[in-house]
Design a protein around this motif. Sequence first.
Motif, mmCIF file in Angstrom:
data_model
loop_
_atom_site.group_PDB
_atom_site.id
_atom_site.type_symbol
_atom_site.label_atom_id
_atom_site.label_comp_id
_atom_site.label_asym_id
_atom_site.label_seq_id
_atom_site.Cartn_x
_atom_site.Cartn_y
_atom_site.Cartn_z
ATOM 1 N N VAL A 143 -6.876 -5.943 1.330
ATOM 2 C CA VAL A 143 -7.051 -5.842 2.778
ATOM 3 C C VAL A 143 -8.196 -6.750 3.230
ATOM 4 O O VAL A 143 -8.098 -7.433 4.263
ATOM 5 C CB VAL A 143 -7.315 -4.384 3.205
ATOM 6 C CG1 VAL A 143 -7.726 -4.309 4.671
ATOM 7 C CG2 VAL A 143 -6.075 -3.533 2.970
ATOM 8 N N SER A 144 -9.267 -6.779 2.461
ATOM 9 C CA SER A 144 -10.421 -7.613 2.832
ATOM 10 C C SER A 144 -10.088 -9.099 2.834
ATOM 11 O O SER A 144 -10.756 -9.888 3.510
ATOM 12 C CB SER A 144 -11.602 -7.343 1.892
ATOM 13 O OG SER A 144 -11.364 -7.910 0.596
ATOM 14 N N ARG A 181 -6.813 1.993 -5.548
ATOM 15 C CA ARG A 181 -7.470 2.012 -4.239
ATOM 16 C C ARG A 181 -8.435 0.837 -4.102
ATOM 17 O O ARG A 181 -8.455 0.148 -3.083
ATOM 18 C CB ARG A 181 -8.218 3.327 -4.026
ATOM 19 C CG ARG A 181 -8.994 3.337 -2.712
ATOM 20 C CD ARG A 181 -9.742 4.643 -2.484
ATOM 21 N NE ARG A 181 -10.641 4.509 -1.353
ATOM 22 C CZ ARG A 181 -10.267 4.573 -0.084
ATOM 23 N NH1 ARG A 181 -9.001 4.771 0.216
ATOM 24 N NH2 ARG A 181 -11.144 4.439 0.886
ATOM 25 N N ASP A 182 -9.223 0.588 -5.133
ATOM 26 C CA ASP A 182 -10.183 -0.514 -5.069
ATOM 27 C C ASP A 182 -9.469 -1.855 -4.901
ATOM 28 O O ASP A 182 -9.913 -2.719 -4.135
ATOM 29 C CB ASP A 182 -11.047 -0.539 -6.333
ATOM 30 C CG ASP A 182 -12.018 0.633 -6.402
ATOM 31 O OD1 ASP A 182 -12.227 1.292 -5.359
ATOM 32 O OD2 ASP A 182 -12.556 0.887 -7.498
ATOM 33 N N GLN A 240 -5.875 -8.064 9.650
ATOM 34 C CA GLN A 240 -6.366 -6.701 9.436
ATOM 35 C C GLN A 240 -6.068 -5.814 10.642
ATOM 36 O O GLN A 240 -5.714 -4.637 10.486
ATOM 37 C CB GLN A 240 -7.866 -6.721 9.156
ATOM 38 C CG GLN A 240 -8.237 -7.293 7.796
ATOM 39 C CD GLN A 240 -9.736 -7.332 7.572
ATOM 40 O OE1 GLN A 240 -10.520 -6.779 8.332
ATOM 41 N NE2 GLN A 240 -10.152 -8.015 6.510
ATOM 42 N N LEU A 259 -4.000 6.011 0.505
ATOM 43 C CA LEU A 259 -5.302 5.370 0.306
ATOM 44 C C LEU A 259 -6.143 5.319 1.575
ATOM 45 O O LEU A 259 -7.295 4.911 1.530
ATOM 46 C CB LEU A 259 -5.148 3.962 -0.282
ATOM 47 C CG LEU A 259 -4.239 3.838 -1.511
ATOM 48 C CD1 LEU A 259 -4.170 2.394 -1.977
ATOM 49 C CD2 LEU A 259 -4.724 4.733 -2.629
ATOM 50 N N MET A 272 -8.130 -2.163 -1.362
ATOM 51 C CA MET A 272 -9.215 -2.494 -0.432
ATOM 52 C C MET A 272 -9.574 -3.974 -0.519
ATOM 53 O O MET A 272 -9.840 -4.617 0.509
ATOM 54 C CB MET A 272 -10.435 -1.621 -0.725
ATOM 55 C CG MET A 272 -10.249 -0.152 -0.395
ATOM 56 S SD MET A 272 -11.706 0.865 -0.780
ATOM 57 C CE MET A 272 -12.889 0.205 0.402
ATOM 58 N N LYS A 273 -9.560 -4.517 -1.712
ATOM 59 C CA LYS A 273 -9.837 -5.938 -1.895
ATOM 60 C C LYS A 273 -8.772 -6.788 -1.210
ATOM 61 O O LYS A 273 -9.079 -7.792 -0.542
ATOM 62 C CB LYS A 273 -9.907 -6.282 -3.384
ATOM 63 C CG LYS A 273 -10.200 -7.744 -3.690
ATOM 64 C CD LYS A 273 -10.324 -7.968 -5.191
ATOM 65 C CE LYS A 273 -10.752 -9.396 -5.495
ATOM 66 N NZ LYS A 273 -9.742 -10.387 -5.063
ATOM 67 N N VAL A 309 0.832 -1.207 0.000
ATOM 68 C CA VAL A 309 0.000 0.000 0.000
ATOM 69 C C VAL A 309 0.868 1.258 0.000
ATOM 70 O O VAL A 309 0.543 2.255 -0.661
ATOM 71 C CB VAL A 309 -0.961 -0.015 1.206
ATOM 72 C CG1 VAL A 309 -1.638 1.339 1.393
ATOM 73 C CG2 VAL A 309 -2.016 -1.108 1.027
ATOM 74 N N LEU A 350 -6.403 3.325 4.275
ATOM 75 C CA LEU A 350 -7.071 2.024 4.393
ATOM 76 C C LEU A 350 -7.060 1.448 5.795
ATOM 77 O O LEU A 350 -7.616 0.371 6.015
ATOM 78 C CB LEU A 350 -6.384 1.010 3.451
ATOM 79 C CG LEU A 350 -6.438 1.324 1.963
ATOM 80 C CD1 LEU A 350 -5.672 0.283 1.180
ATOM 81 C CD2 LEU A 350 -7.893 1.400 1.478
ATOM 82 N N ASP A 351 -6.424 2.104 6.761
ATOM 83 C CA ASP A 351 -6.324 1.511 8.100
ATOM 84 C C ASP A 351 -7.500 1.895 8.983
ATOM 85 O O ASP A 351 -7.570 1.463 10.110
ATOM 86 C CB ASP A 351 -5.002 1.933 8.762
ATOM 87 C CG ASP A 351 -4.938 3.430 8.996
ATOM 88 O OD1 ASP A 351 -5.386 4.175 8.110
ATOM 89 O OD2 ASP A 351 -4.442 3.833 10.061
#
Length: 287
Positions: free
Chosen positions: A257-258, A250-251, A265, A284, A254-255, A53, A286-287
């Motif tokens: 991380v998921s 970014r998308d 996580q 991004l 996010m994927k 990231v 994302l945290d």
Amino acid sequence: MLGHLLLERVSLRELQRVPEPTMAMDDPAQVEAFWECGSAAGVLASTYLFNAVQTAHVIRPGDKVLDLACGPANQLVQFARLHPDADFLGIDHAASMIDRARDTVARSGVRNVALRSGDMTSLAGLADASVDCVTCTFSLHHLPEQGSLQQAFREVARVLKPGGGIYICDFGRLKRHSTQAYFAHERREQQTDLFTQDFLNSLKAAFTLADLRRAAALLGGGVGVHQTALAPFMVVLSRPTQAAASAATRDLAMKMVSELSRAQQRDFGNLSRWFRIAGLPIPLDLD
């Protein structure tokens, strides 16, 4: 952990560096232990995604990226997956690591990674100003001494295009043996004894923040040097090449991380926050 870090903060001593037993991690058992901990279910997965990231503002579509000391390529695959429109070359000094990396890349399905044997202190075969970005994660501490660290950075400066992207991450020298032991053994139930010992060796072999700052000066302007809050358990050297990443990046992040477990996580978020507290922006958000 907080107690150890607070004691690091107030400690006035500096531990002597203990170099790694060998520059190249070529023992098959060590290679396998390292690969396992960097796999999707391993203890390093969240850290590898954090690093990936962080490259969102460093690697651009179409870039040629050189990954130094790529090891078994778990981290390199994360980079390549997040940046499918960039081309990556991973090099490593250990033949067994390159063999394992080839298997990792083949299993991952990424198509934008090439691999070859190489020494980060002598990037033979790479022309001056021939790469757009250089990455290196948790490998500098394998260098035998400060002279070789600076030589590696001179080679990076040589092959990198002017103003090119940089993302380098490694451990920093801690001040207390007990803190080193804490981090090496913190997740002992999730890692092999061999990896635990290698982790401790890595922390003992880490360069100081001052060493890394001196080396970073060889890369030219714009390189930020950041450490985790309170103590330099981890140190990041980076030079962004773009102000913002694309929505697609970014998308995809996010994927990724998921796809981490809930515990991973949480680790990802905690690491992001420890760096943010110390002033490193998290791309991004994302945290």
